[in-house]
Enzyme design. Structure first.
Site, PDB file in Angstrom:
ATOM      1  N   HIS A 116      -3.199   7.648   1.662  1.00 18.02           N
ATOM      2  CA  HIS A 116      -3.613   6.301   1.257  1.00 18.02           C
ATOM      3  C   HIS A 116      -5.032   6.091   1.771  1.00 18.02           C
ATOM      4  CE1 HIS A 116      -3.904   2.118   0.577  1.00 18.02           C
ATOM      5  NE2 HIS A 116      -3.707   1.756   1.823  1.00 18.02           N
ATOM      6  N   CYS A 150       0.818  -1.231   0.000  1.00 13.33           N
ATOM      7  CA  CYS A 150       0.000   0.000   0.000  1.00 13.33           C
ATOM      8  C   CYS A 150       0.839   1.264   0.000  1.00 13.33           C
ATOM      9  CB  CYS A 150      -0.944  -0.002   1.193  1.00 13.33           C
ATOM     10  SG  CYS A 150      -2.138  -1.338   1.101  1.00 13.33           S
ATOM     11  N   ASN A 187     -10.046   0.236  -0.551  1.00 12.78           N
ATOM     12  CA  ASN A 187      -8.584   0.277  -0.468  1.00 12.78           C
ATOM     13  C   ASN A 187      -8.016  -0.353  -1.745  1.00 12.78           C
ATOM     14  OD1 ASN A 187      -5.875  -0.098   0.088  1.00 12.78           O
ATOM     15  ND2 ASN A 187      -6.209  -0.903   2.153  1.00 12.78           N
TER      16      ASN A 187
END
Ligand code: UT7
Length: 324
Positions: A251, A114, A281
């Site tokens: 993020h 990520c 996500n």
């Protein structure tokens, strides 16, 4: 005088299939309300059968090239941040290179889950400052729907697919914080935390692709602790305070993490680009997607000071300060 890596194009691609939270109620012991309350996610995009990470990356890169008014042979390098490449090798980036019709330069992947886009930006910035590339396409692209355990309600409701691309160009700056371009980077990792977030398969271990495993509560705790810290370090290095930040572009894993990080930084939510409700996500794709959507909404404007921050598997985390 100093060379700066300046953004000249941004673009994104989202697969057409949109899945609302309520879909998961049919197969899992979960509710739309739980997913919204605990994560802020309302819907996510999933790639079609046969649709690959490199195809999405190519579409995003084309959009970024269009915005810049350039073609593939005007760029020197491609860096793709992904943990879900089409194949074990060659890299997704070389597939993008071929797909764009780029016959020169070089391309490679970066794997920091990520935090991948932040790591890729730091690499692109270093190449540009070192004079090894003048224009670098930095892409985050993921098909996390391919590595979900669809029986695990603690993970499969959280992730989505997509791609975003940012084109950077070497331009002369003064070295001051009012320069456009990447002003600073801060990268971190700590491999002792590998068991908090990982995929339980791979080439040299099981010869399978595996599925994502996460200790959500623990990752949450680290995220809240580490994201504001890395953002502050990057801001210090850039010589600016959090009060000068026009947009946090975080993020997009969980709205509660995004909110708490902004609180710790003393930045109001009216200065945070939030897309998690629409994308879920998307791992390395989430920041470039948010940048592209933020520009499209008219939030992010030329000259704005941005701080991008991310954390994920590894653990790996970091931040980049960019003047747009
Ligand atoms: O991008 C990489 C970084 N990843 C992240 O940043 C993710 C970080 N973690 C998170 O975002 C959150 O921890 C989650 C959204 C994953 C979970 O939220 P939470 O508030 O930490 O919940 P929890 O894991 O503490 O679970 C609370 C309860 C549990 O039940 P018990 O043990 O209290 O009875 C879970 O079993 O919620 C249950 N639960 C669910 N219930 C309904 C877990 N998933 C679900 C679900 N639907 N989908």
């Amino acid at each position: 005088m100093m060379i700066r890596a300046v953004p000249i194009g941004i673009g994104h691609y989202l697969p057409t299939r949109v899945v609302a939270n309520a879909e998961f109620e049919k197969t899992l012991d979960t509710t739309d309300e739980w997913i919204r309350d605990r994560s802020g996610i309302e819907r996510r995009h999933f790639a079609a059968d046969g649709e690959t990470t490199s195809q999405m990356a190519i579409a995003a890169a084309r959009a970024a090239l269009d915005m810049a008014g350039l073609t593939a042979n005007d760029i020197d390098a491609i860096i793709v941040a992904t943990s879900t490449p089409d194949l074990t090798f060659p890299s997704c980036a070389t597939m993008v290179q071929a797909g764009l019709g780029m016959e020169r330069g070089f391309a490679f992947d970066v794997q920091a889950v990520c935090a991948g886009f932040v790591f890729a930006l730091a690499n692109a910035n270093a190449l540009i400052i070192a004079g090894q590339a003048r224009r670098v396409m930095v892409i985050g692209a993921e098909t996390f729907s391919r590595i979900m355990d669809w029986t695990d309600r603690g993970t499969c409701v959280l992730f989505g697919d997509g791609a975003g691309a940012l084109l950077l160009e070497a331009q002369d700056g003064t070295g001051q914080s009012d320069d456009r371009g990447i002003l600073s980077t801060d990268l971190n990792s700590d491999g002792r935390y590998r068991d908090l977030l990982y995929v339980d398969g791979g080439v040299s271990s099981s010869q399978t692709t595996g599925v994502l495993r996460m200790e959500g509560r623990e990752v949450f705790r680290h995220a809240v602790e580490k994201l504001a810290e890395t953002a502050h370090r990057a801001l210090d290095r850039a010589g600016v305070g959090a009060d000068a930040v026009d947009w946090i572009v975080p993020h997009q894993a969980n709205l509660r993490i995004i909110t708490r990080t902004a609180q710790k930084m003393g930045v109001g939510m009216d200065r945070v680009v939030v897309t998690v409700q629409d994308h879920g996500n998307t791992s390395a794709a989430s920041i470039p997607l948010a940048l592209s959507v933020g520009v499209g909404r008219g939030q992010i404007k030329r000259g704005d000071l941005l701080v991008c921050e991310a954390i994920g598997g590894g653990l790996a985390w970091g931040a980049v300060v960019i003047r747009w």
